[in-house]
Design an enzyme around this catalytic site. Structure first.
Site, short mmCIF file in Angstrom:
data_model
loop_
_atom_site.label_atom_id
_atom_site.label_comp_id
_atom_site.label_asym_id
_atom_site.label_seq_id
_atom_site.Cartn_x
_atom_site.Cartn_y
_atom_site.Cartn_z
N ARG A 1 44.79 -9.98 22.43
CA ARG A 1 45.18 -10.41 21.09
C ARG A 1 46.16 -9.46 20.42
NH1 ARG A 1 39.35 -11.37 18.51
NH2 ARG A 1 39.06 -9.37 19.54
N ASP B 1 34.14 -16.47 7.60
CA ASP B 1 34.50 -16.33 9.01
C ASP B 1 33.29 -16.62 9.89
OD1 ASP B 1 36.71 -15.19 10.89
OD2 ASP B 1 34.85 -14.22 11.53
N GLU C 1 35.74 -21.14 7.87
CA GLU C 1 36.56 -21.02 9.08
C GLU C 1 35.74 -21.54 10.26
OE1 GLU C 1 37.98 -18.59 12.70
OE2 GLU C 1 36.03 -18.62 11.71
N ASP D 1 36.47 -4.72 16.73
CA ASP D 1 37.12 -6.01 16.57
C ASP D 1 38.10 -6.01 15.41
OD1 ASP D 1 37.73 -8.60 17.25
OD2 ASP D 1 35.96 -9.49 16.31
N HIS E 1 27.53 -12.34 11.12
CA HIS E 1 27.13 -11.08 11.74
C HIS E 1 27.56 -9.87 10.92
CE1 HIS E 1 31.12 -12.25 13.41
NE2 HIS E 1 31.41 -11.01 13.08
#
Length: 489
Positions: free
Chosen positions: A400, A198, A239, A50, A88
């Site tokens: 993305r 995040d 966020e 990611d 996470h």
């Protein structure tokens, strides 16, 4: 430490020249005084996926980007902002690898959410899952423990792979809080000034809820981590992608929030040549926000704009964006789609491309952003007026990547010569240096094809005027001698 009311840059550690040393060189060469608000460096830590958002740890910098000394070097002249993925951590982390080996006997076992922490018998119930705001088909992954051969199922909110690459942390666990203390203490030692939390909206898993922004638990955690960060001279930026009223609850709680409404509102204003919805929004939003137009993900639509925009209006904007090369991220959960089936989560695109590479329209968009109360962030692709990177999407299969182009030193040198970039840099300087932006903000009532926004502090005043028919933007301002000046953006 107070957040500076100046423009910030958002960039990956390797997107401007290839690594952190190159990033610092680019800043010193081309933008030495441009980003007085700071530099948001997207995750530079060792990561297994990611693009950095599946971190193994926060105590190290991925060697391919550089080291902490490079971060501190950038921090000598700029406030540095980094991410902490409080929800996470990577399955490749030493913590989860130890769990995979030893299972419940692992010294790190309590970091993770095994399903018996959710359901007493450890068996998931479909009725409960259907209420949740899902980011994948099921919010858990099953792994085989090396020593015993037994299977363990743990919560995994994110991740395209099965099993997921991103393993959720149990924020109720004292061990997790101690880990966050270790990470934030290290950030402080490395002169990091701002930390974005995040995916903080997903931290609480509670049956009978959406498992997203669960109250009051979310505030209890944010209060705890805010107190910790403040003791280390670190400012926090939660966020949360959610319905705008959820964001406003955080603002009322005293936190900084992200303005995830503005990117769509500006896009809609420029495409429809109509300012009424934007102006209504600007009159009512909280001021303590970070603003953006573009980012590493996309332009938010659902759930951020629910109740603000009707489906037919949103679909029109989505269709125009698709015609201009954008692609879409969609909502997984049926319960969180519109009743009519509208399910667009984000519009993924270069903001310059989605405005049809029209320089005046693009500068008008940035002018609106810079005049909107808050801390403006400019994404590196937007800084260089980069276009949709469709080749990278094809090469990676990741939508993305359309707005994640890595610029070489040669590409940067060419990009800064573009007229649109020069004009943007001049506009950034005005936003950074003109004193009235610390004063009072006014949204003027105008014709629907106009935008008129003002700031005033003492004897300083500036007014942005935009003609939406031709996208021409003009700033009227009072100079240091009290004279009225005209700045054609």
């Amino acid at each position: 430490m107070a957040v500076k009311n100046k423009v910030q840059l958002i960039t990956y550690p390797d997107s401007l020249g290839g690594d952190l040393k190159s990033l610092n060189q680019v800043l010193e060469t081309y933008f030495p005084n441009t980003f007085k608000g700071g530099i948001h460096i997207l995750p530079p830590f060792p990561s297994s996926g990611d693009r950095g958002f599946a971190p193994l740890t926060y105590t190290k910098i991925d060697p391919k980007f550089g080291d902490w000394q490079d971060i501190r070097k950038i921090g000598e002249k700029h406030d540095v902002l980094v991410d902490l993925m409080v929800n996470h951590i990577s399955r490749k982390s030493e913590f989860f690898q130890d769990f995979l080996k030893h299972g419940r006997k692992s010294k790190y076992a309590d970091l993770f959410l095994t399903l018996d922490k959710i359901w007493d018998d450890g068996k998931p119930v479909r009725e409960d899952i259907d209420k949740m705001f899902l980011r994948r088909n099921v919010p858990y992954s099953t792994f085989k423990i090396e020593e015993t051969g037994e299977e363990e199922t743990v919560w995994t909110t994110f991740g395209k792979e099965t099993p997921s690459e991103q393993i959720d942390l149990d924020i109720k666990s004292p061990a997790v809080k101690e880990l966050f203390r270790e990470f934030l203490t290290n950030f402080s030692k490395q002169n990091v000034k701002i930390v974005r939390l995040d995916a903080v909206g997903y931290i609480t898993k509670k049956l009978g809820t959406s498992c997203f922004f669960v109250e009051p638990e979310i505030y209890e955690f944010i209060d705890w981590i805010t107190e910790l960060a403040s003791s280390l001279d670190i400012e926090l930026l939660p966020e949360v992608h959610a319905h705008y009223q959820t964001q406003y609850k955080l603002a009322k709680h005293g936190n900084w929030i992200y303005d995830f409404i503005l990117p769509y509102m500006v896009l809609s204003t420029l495409i429809n040549k109509s300012s009424n919805k934007l102006c209504d929004y600007l009159k009512n939003r909280p001021h303590k926000q970070f603003t953006m137009l573009d980012c590493h993900d996309g332009v938010p639509v659902k759930p951020d704009l629910d109740d603000l925009v009707e489906t037919k209006d949103a679909q029109k904007i989505v269709d125009v964006c698709l015609e201009r090369g954008a692609n879409l991220s969609l909502i997984y959960s049926d319960s969180h789609k519109n009743d009519d089936g509208f399910d667009v989560h984000q519009i993924r695109c270069s903001y310059y491309s989605v405005l049809d590479c029209n320089d005046d329209a693009y500068l008008a968009a940035r002018a609106i952003q810079f005049f909107t109360p808050g801390i403006p962030q400019v994404y590196y692709v937007g800084l260089l007026a980069g276009k949709n990177d469709e080749e990278n999407v094809k090469a990676t299969g990741e939508g993305r990547e359309i707005n994640r182009h890595n610029f070489t030193m040669e590409e940067i040198a060419e990009s800064v010569k573009k007229d649109v970039v020069k004009r943007l840099l001049k506009l950034i300087d005005f936003r950074n240096d003109y004193e009235a932006f610390d004063g009072d903000f006014v949204v003027h009532n105008t014709d629907d094809n106009q935008v008129r926004l003002s700031w005033q502090k003492d004897d300083k005043m500036c007014t942005l005027n935009i003609n939406l028919e031709n996208y021409k933007s003009v700033i009227e301002y009072v100079d240091e001698y009290g004279n009225l000046k005209i700045y054609n953006i």
